[in-house]
Design a protein around this motif. Structure first.
Motif, mmCIF file in Angstrom:
data_model
loop_
_atom_site.group_PDB
_atom_site.id
_atom_site.type_symbol
_atom_site.label_atom_id
_atom_site.label_comp_id
_atom_site.label_asym_id
_atom_site.label_seq_id
_atom_site.Cartn_x
_atom_site.Cartn_y
_atom_site.Cartn_z
ATOM 1 N N GLY A 76 0.783 -1.236 0.000
ATOM 2 C CA GLY A 76 0.000 0.000 0.000
ATOM 3 C C GLY A 76 0.809 1.276 0.000
ATOM 4 O O GLY A 76 1.723 1.458 -0.809
ATOM 5 N N GLY A 77 0.499 2.161 0.947
ATOM 6 C CA GLY A 77 1.121 3.487 0.991
ATOM 7 C C GLY A 77 2.444 3.560 1.701
ATOM 8 O O GLY A 77 2.960 4.652 1.943
ATOM 9 N N GLY A 78 3.020 2.425 2.076
ATOM 10 C CA GLY A 78 4.375 2.423 2.602
ATOM 11 C C GLY A 78 4.520 2.457 4.111
ATOM 12 O O GLY A 78 5.638 2.565 4.616
ATOM 13 N N ALA A 79 3.411 2.350 4.842
ATOM 14 C CA ALA A 79 3.515 2.399 6.303
ATOM 15 C C ALA A 79 4.380 1.268 6.845
ATOM 16 O O ALA A 79 5.120 1.445 7.815
ATOM 17 N N GLY A 80 4.303 0.105 6.216
ATOM 18 C CA GLY A 80 5.074 -1.036 6.693
ATOM 19 C C GLY A 80 6.565 -0.859 6.542
ATOM 20 O O GLY A 80 7.327 -1.015 7.502
ATOM 21 N N VAL A 81 6.992 -0.512 5.339
ATOM 22 C CA VAL A 81 8.431 -0.382 5.103
ATOM 23 C C VAL A 81 9.013 0.780 5.899
ATOM 24 O O VAL A 81 10.150 0.714 6.387
ATOM 25 N N LYS A 82 8.230 1.844 6.096
ATOM 26 C CA LYS A 82 8.712 2.962 6.910
ATOM 27 C C LYS A 82 8.851 2.543 8.370
ATOM 28 O O LYS A 82 9.819 2.920 9.042
ATOM 29 N N SER A 83 7.914 1.734 8.850
ATOM 30 C CA SER A 83 8.004 1.256 10.229
ATOM 31 C C SER A 83 9.214 0.356 10.426
ATOM 32 O O SER A 83 9.845 0.365 11.486
ATOM 33 N N ILE A 84 9.544 -0.417 9.408
ATOM 34 C CA ILE A 84 10.704 -1.304 9.488
ATOM 35 C C ILE A 84 12.007 -0.507 9.517
ATOM 36 O O ILE A 84 12.917 -0.811 10.297
ATOM 37 N N MET A 85 12.094 0.523 8.695
ATOM 38 C CA MET A 85 13.369 1.200 8.480
ATOM 39 C C MET A 85 13.598 2.431 9.349
ATOM 40 O O MET A 85 14.739 2.748 9.688
ATOM 41 N N GLU A 86 12.567 3.176 9.669
ATOM 42 C CA GLU A 86 12.759 4.443 10.381
ATOM 43 C C GLU A 86 12.883 4.255 11.882
ATOM 44 O O GLU A 86 12.301 3.305 12.436
ATOM 45 N N PRO A 87 13.607 5.171 12.566
ATOM 46 C CA PRO A 87 14.390 6.262 11.971
ATOM 47 C C PRO A 87 15.721 5.757 11.419
ATOM 48 O O PRO A 87 16.371 4.899 12.030
ATOM 49 N N LEU A 88 16.123 6.260 10.267
ATOM 50 C CA LEU A 88 17.373 5.810 9.648
ATOM 51 C C LEU A 88 18.579 6.144 10.508
ATOM 52 O O LEU A 88 19.624 5.503 10.403
ATOM 53 N N SER A 89 18.419 7.149 11.371
ATOM 54 C CA SER A 89 19.542 7.573 12.207
ATOM 55 C C SER A 89 19.828 6.596 13.351
ATOM 56 O O SER A 89 20.887 6.674 13.979
ATOM 57 N N LYS A 128 19.004 -0.095 15.583
ATOM 58 C CA LYS A 128 17.752 -0.748 15.238
ATOM 59 C C LYS A 128 18.005 -1.940 14.331
ATOM 60 O O LYS A 128 18.731 -1.842 13.342
ATOM 61 N N ALA A 129 17.396 -3.090 14.666
ATOM 62 C CA ALA A 129 17.546 -4.285 13.839
ATOM 63 C C ALA A 129 16.708 -4.129 12.574
ATOM 64 O O ALA A 129 15.496 -3.921 12.638
ATOM 65 N N ARG A 130 17.368 -4.213 11.428
ATOM 66 C CA ARG A 130 16.682 -4.116 10.143
ATOM 67 C C ARG A 130 16.975 -5.368 9.334
ATOM 68 O O ARG A 130 18.086 -5.898 9.370
ATOM 69 N N PRO A 131 15.993 -5.836 8.561
ATOM 70 C CA PRO A 131 16.186 -7.078 7.813
ATOM 71 C C PRO A 131 17.193 -6.913 6.685
ATOM 72 O O PRO A 131 17.482 -5.802 6.236
ATOM 73 N N SER A 132 17.709 -8.031 6.217
ATOM 74 C CA SER A 132 18.657 -7.986 5.106
ATOM 75 C C SER A 132 17.955 -7.749 3.778
ATOM 76 O O SER A 132 18.528 -7.180 2.845
ATOM 77 N N ARG A 133 16.697 -8.177 3.689
ATOM 78 C CA ARG A 133 15.938 -8.033 2.440
ATOM 79 C C ARG A 133 14.479 -7.778 2.772
ATOM 80 O O ARG A 133 13.890 -8.472 3.589
ATOM 81 N N ILE A 134 13.911 -6.747 2.143
ATOM 82 C CA ILE A 134 12.496 -6.428 2.279
ATOM 83 C C ILE A 134 11.862 -6.532 0.905
ATOM 84 O O ILE A 134 12.282 -5.854 -0.041
ATOM 85 N N VAL A 135 10.855 -7.379 0.784
ATOM 86 C CA VAL A 135 10.154 -7.579 -0.483
ATOM 87 C C VAL A 135 8.739 -7.030 -0.338
ATOM 88 O O VAL A 135 7.942 -7.553 0.444
ATOM 89 N N LEU A 136 8.434 -5.971 -1.083
ATOM 90 C CA LEU A 136 7.117 -5.341 -1.040
ATOM 91 C C LEU A 136 6.311 -5.804 -2.246
ATOM 92 O O LEU A 136 6.724 -5.589 -3.391
ATOM 93 N N VAL A 137 5.187 -6.460 -1.984
ATOM 94 C CA VAL A 137 4.338 -6.982 -3.062
ATOM 95 C C VAL A 137 3.055 -6.167 -3.090
ATOM 96 O O VAL A 137 2.300 -6.138 -2.110
#
Length: 208
Positions: A44-57, A61-70
């Protein structure tokens, strides 16, 4: 399938108004680890990937090696691309993000057998028809012990609708068990003030 007409309008409103906060909570509940491969269906509008990655600073924060957005909607894929390119930069070298428009009934062109740790889908399961075909594909790509998590707001979706097909918890659970998942359900209270944010979590674990 991609809903159209009044059903499509309703779906977009549901995604915009009820999904972002619920999605953020659902992502947090995944307990993502740094080497995980994560798939989000109906990104959808990206709420998931933003929750996974932010804050970039936040370097801790543990972030996955690969994120696949379908995401089958072309408009939403464009928005996801903008978010990844404009808002989530620079990406950590350890994380790769991909966007795919394939129907998640067949993800063989970009996901191998036993390659995914966690699959997340908020307000998506209603549209997966016939559901067992989709579940078999999710089972194929998950690693043993991997999980698929469906976030469901059954009280908010239309009943007796040809697009919203899977709108009851028990039949979904039975179909998941039927293809081989171990299934647990849990009501998740996101907000006492905004009940539209609350949802039922249906979690299927691929048996070892």
């Amino acid at each position: 399938r991609s809903p159209s007409g009044i059903t499509g309008w309703f779906t977009r409103q549901l995604m915009k108004s009820a999904n972002p906060v619920s999605t953020a909570v659902g992502i947090q509940r995944l307990n993502i680890q740094s080497e995980d491969v994560i798939v989000e269906l109906g990104a959808g509008g990206g709420a998931g990937v933003k929750s996974i990655m932010e804050p970039l600073s936040d370097e801790k924060k543990a972030r996955p090696s690969r994120i696949v957005l379908v995401e089958i909607s072309e408009d939403y894929r464009s928005e996801l691309g903008r978010i990844v390119n404009d808002e989530l930069t620079p990406l950590p070298d350890s994380t790769k993000i991909e966007i795919h428009g394939d129907d998640c009934k067949n993800m063989s062109s970009f996901l191998q057998d036993n390659s995914v740790d966690k699959i997340f889908a908020m307000n998506v399961v209603y549209f997966l028809d016939p559901l067992p075909e989709y579940l078999n594909e999710l089972l194929r790509v998950l690693k043993p012990g991997g999980v698929v998590v469906f976030g469901c707001k059954f009280k908010m979706v239309p009943q007796n609708n040809e697009v919203f097909v899977n709108v009851e918890q028990d039949p979904i659970v039975k179909m998941m068990e039927g293809v081989g998942f171990q299934v647990n359900t849990e009501p998740v209270e996101v907000s006492t003030d905004e009940p539209t944010q609350n949802y039922v979590e249906i979690k299927g674990t691929k048996k070892n």
